[in-house]
Design a protein around this motif. Structure first.
Motif, PDB file in Angstrom:
ATOM      1  N   VAL A  67     -42.267  22.309  -6.473  1.00 15.69           N
ATOM      2  CA  VAL A  67     -41.057  21.347  -6.145  1.00 15.69           C
ATOM      3  C   VAL A  67     -40.182  22.166  -5.325  1.00 15.69           C
ATOM      4  O   VAL A  67     -39.525  23.192  -5.516  1.00 15.69           O
ATOM      5  N   ASN A  83     -34.731  26.835  -8.462  1.00 17.20           N
ATOM      6  CA  ASN A  83     -35.785  27.844  -8.769  1.00 17.20           C
ATOM      7  C   ASN A  83     -36.893  27.601  -7.594  1.00 17.20           C
ATOM      8  O   ASN A  83     -38.050  27.712  -8.043  1.00 17.20           O
ATOM      9  N   GLY A  86     -40.089  25.352  -7.515  1.00 14.66           N
ATOM     10  CA  GLY A  86     -40.311  25.039  -8.906  1.00 14.66           C
ATOM     11  C   GLY A  86     -41.802  24.866  -9.089  1.00 14.66           C
ATOM     12  O   GLY A  86     -42.455  24.552  -8.189  1.00 14.66           O
ATOM     13  N   THR A  87     -42.437  25.366 -10.107  1.00 12.71           N
ATOM     14  CA  THR A  87     -43.969  25.432 -10.632  1.00 12.71           C
ATOM     15  C   THR A  87     -44.017  24.186 -11.643  1.00 12.71           C
ATOM     16  O   THR A  87     -43.579  24.319 -12.621  1.00 12.71           O
ATOM     17  N   VAL A  88     -44.733  23.260 -11.225  1.00 11.14           N
ATOM     18  CA  VAL A  88     -45.387  22.392 -12.399  1.00 11.14           C
ATOM     19  C   VAL A  88     -46.968  22.596 -12.373  1.00 11.14           C
ATOM     20  O   VAL A  88     -47.592  22.513 -11.719  1.00 11.14           O
ATOM     21  N   ASP A  89     -47.038  23.046 -13.714  1.00 12.85           N
ATOM     22  CA  ASP A  89     -48.364  23.588 -14.256  1.00 12.85           C
ATOM     23  C   ASP A  89     -49.445  22.290 -14.426  1.00 12.85           C
ATOM     24  O   ASP A  89     -48.806  21.315 -14.949  1.00 12.85           O
ATOM     25  N   TYR A  92     -48.877  20.628 -17.794  1.00 12.89           N
ATOM     26  CA  TYR A  92     -47.728  20.170 -18.282  1.00 12.89           C
ATOM     27  C   TYR A  92     -47.806  18.620 -18.134  1.00 12.89           C
ATOM     28  O   TYR A  92     -48.366  17.851 -17.457  1.00 12.89           O
ATOM     29  N   GLU A  95     -41.663  15.401 -18.388  1.00 10.77           N
ATOM     30  CA  GLU A  95     -41.276  14.795 -17.156  1.00 10.77           C
ATOM     31  C   GLU A  95     -40.760  15.729 -16.111  1.00 10.77           C
ATOM     32  O   GLU A  95     -40.276  16.919 -16.567  1.00 10.77           O
ATOM     33  N   VAL A  96     -41.403  15.735 -14.917  1.00 13.02           N
ATOM     34  CA  VAL A  96     -41.109  16.436 -13.758  1.00 13.02           C
ATOM     35  C   VAL A  96     -39.558  16.323 -13.495  1.00 13.02           C
ATOM     36  O   VAL A  96     -38.900  15.486 -13.399  1.00 13.02           O
ATOM     37  N   LYS A  97     -38.662  17.482 -13.475  1.00 11.27           N
ATOM     38  CA  LYS A  97     -37.601  17.415 -13.359  1.00 11.27           C
ATOM     39  C   LYS A  97     -37.117  18.313 -11.971  1.00 11.27           C
ATOM     40  O   LYS A  97     -37.893  19.452 -11.684  1.00 11.27           O
ATOM     41  N   LEU A  99     -34.469  20.791 -10.441  1.00  8.49           N
ATOM     42  CA  LEU A  99     -33.258  21.740 -10.745  1.00  8.49           C
ATOM     43  C   LEU A  99     -32.836  22.114  -9.408  1.00  8.49           C
ATOM     44  O   LEU A  99     -32.883  22.806  -8.486  1.00  8.49           O
TER      45      LEU A  99
END
Ligand code: DUT
Ligand code: MG
Length: 157
Positions: A67, A83, A86-89, A92, A95-97, A99
């Protein structure tokens, strides 16, 4: 090549377009704020928030989603991803958020449907660490953190 990624749209994401690539060569899909209709979110200077996208993903094994900020929002409004990236594993399922943080000196208003960030899906290389008493020697060795100089000229070794 295009990788199919199953997506679940949560109730507050219904009615919004799915994230998409803005141009044929775009690296990232633009993520859309799934904020409540008629309830903009105002980020005061230096304030941060987890902004919902209304989407849950099932990334294939071996991939991640990053992200990242949109440069236009960063340049014009000082809005960036706190961040980043951002890292979405891949495992997971929540919900993808996004920041977001407002690094400007003026409030930033976010509304439902706004494209707030971009998501780049990338392959992941997983490693296993193998303990070793000695590591291969290199020219750099343990030099780092400015060891080659901080101006435009290179040092000769
Ligand atoms: O910008 C982001 C970063 C993370 N996540 C979600 C997906 C990711 O798989 C999960 C965990 O993220 P991360 O590993 O960065 O956070 P953590 O603080 O290490 O939490 P955890 O202990 O849950 O891993 O949170 C997002 O939705 N957006
Ligand atoms: Mg983690």
């Amino acid at each position: 090549m295009s990788v199919e990624v199953p997506v679940r749209v949560l109730a507050h994401g219904e009615g919004l377009p799915l994230p998409d690539y803005a141009t044929p060569g775009a690296a990232g899909l633009d993520l859309i704020a799934a904020l409540p209709e008629g309830e903009p979110l105002t980020l005061a200077p230096l304030a941060r928030a987890a902004v919902p996208t209304g989407l849950c993903l099932a990334l294939p094994d071996g991939y991640e989603a990053q992200v990242r900020p949109r440069s236009g929002l960063a340049l014009k409004q000082g809005l960036t991803v706190l961040n980043a990236p951002g890292t979405v594993d891949s495992d997971y399922r929540g919900e993808v958020k996004v920041l977001l943080v407002n690094l400007s000196d003026a409030p930033v208003v976010l509304e439902r449907g706004q494209r707030i960030a971009q998501m780049v899906v990338a392959p992941v290389t997983r490693i296993h660490l193998a303990e070793a008493g000695n590591l291969t020697e290199t020219t750099r060795g343990d030099g780092g953190f400015g060891s080659t100089g901080l101006d435009g000229r290179q040092i000769s070794r």
